[in-house]
Enzyme design. Structure first.
Site, PDB file in Angstrom:
ATOM      1  N   ASP A  11       0.875  -1.166   0.000  1.00 36.49           N
ATOM      2  CA  ASP A  11       0.000   0.000   0.000  1.00 36.49           C
ATOM      3  C   ASP A  11       0.919   1.225   0.000  1.00 36.49           C
ATOM      4  O   ASP A  11       2.131   1.104   0.215  1.00 36.49           O
ATOM      5  CB  ASP A  11      -0.882  -0.040   1.248  1.00 36.49           C
ATOM      6  N   ASP A  22      -0.146   5.251   0.942  1.00 36.92           N
ATOM      7  CA  ASP A  22      -0.408   6.209   2.022  1.00 36.92           C
ATOM      8  C   ASP A  22      -0.604   5.480   3.345  1.00 36.92           C
ATOM      9  O   ASP A  22      -1.427   4.567   3.455  1.00 36.92           O
ATOM     10  CB  ASP A  22      -1.663   7.029   1.723  1.00 36.92           C
ATOM     11  N   ASP A  44      -1.470  -0.902   6.099  1.00 36.40           N
ATOM     12  CA  ASP A  44      -1.634  -0.296   7.421  1.00 36.40           C
ATOM     13  C   ASP A  44      -3.069  -0.240   7.909  1.00 36.40           C
ATOM     14  O   ASP A  44      -3.302   0.198   9.039  1.00 36.40           O
ATOM     15  CB  ASP A  44      -1.090   1.139   7.390  1.00 36.40           C
TER      16      ASP A  44
END
Length: 218
Positions: free
Chosen positions: A7, A9, A164
């Site tokens: 991922d 951001d 995240d």
């Protein structure tokens, strides 16, 4: 050799300050009050369109102006990287993974143009063999299709997805891919709910966790 897919951001970069600034530029143009950085972080993870929907709902903006508002957000967002930072240790970890011969991919819900812009700004584009962004396909995470597309393009196994958020955890689960969780991103307080193979809180520890997962997959 393995496929390590990330991922963006909240996993490799902290873009929340620039996303917040973008949102507040758009809100100010409509005479609306700004949103906070914490509110911004709580809205991140499901793509720009969903972000603008949440921002609009919070400020009770008229639905009739949504499409124009979304276009304006996208326009400002493309060049929004002045306040974005790469997490400490992330570049060194990418260097180590490339040196070890792994193929790297990116699977993000961030739209393609701002993804390309921020990768170019930080000279990160060369690390990734394939990139799927939030508007590359008709589906977005947590649908597994974007992650599966990166897996297919990289063409090697085993595969690990590093992210995240709950969106990332659900994507990995749906795709049948082990999930490595970065605990300091935009997890919205849901760490305990996320199924994962391992966690790390600093990028200096990421490569060791990847090696541990790969050893279990062997």
């Amino acid at each position: 050799m393995a496929a390590i897919i990330f991922d963006l951001d909240g996993t490799l970069i902290d873009a929340a300050p620039d996303i917040c600034a973008t949102a507040n530029t758009v809100l100010a143009e409509e005479g609306a009050a700004p949103i906070s950085l914490e509110e911004t972080k709580s809205f991140i993870g499901n793509g720009a369109r969903v972000f603008v929907e949440r921002m609009s709902k919070l400020r009770n903006l008229p639905e009739a102006g949504f499409e124009a508002r979304h276009r304006r957000f996208q326009q400002v967002y493309v060049e929004a990287h002045d306040h974005t930072v790469i997490y400490e240790g992330a570049v060194a970890a990418l260097d180590d993974l490339r040196a070890a011969g792994h193929r790297l991919g990116l699977c993000t819900n961030k739209p393609l143009l701002p993804t390309q812009s921020v990768l170019a700004h930080f000279d990160l584009g060369g690390y990734f063999d394939h990139v799927i962004a939030g508007d590359s396909l008709s589906q977005r995470k947590p649908d597994p299709a974007p992650l599966q597309a990166v897996v297919a393009a990289l063409g090697v196994s085993p595969v690990i997805y590093v992210g995240d958020s709950m969106t990332d955890a659900l994507t990995a689960k749906s795709a049948g891919v082990p999930f490595l969780l970065y605990t300091e991103g935009y997890n919205h307080g849901r760490l305990a709910e996320m199924e994962r193979a391992a966690t790390f809180s600093h990028h200096r520890d990421m490569v060791a966790q990847i090696q541990s997962i790969l050893a279990c997959e062997a």
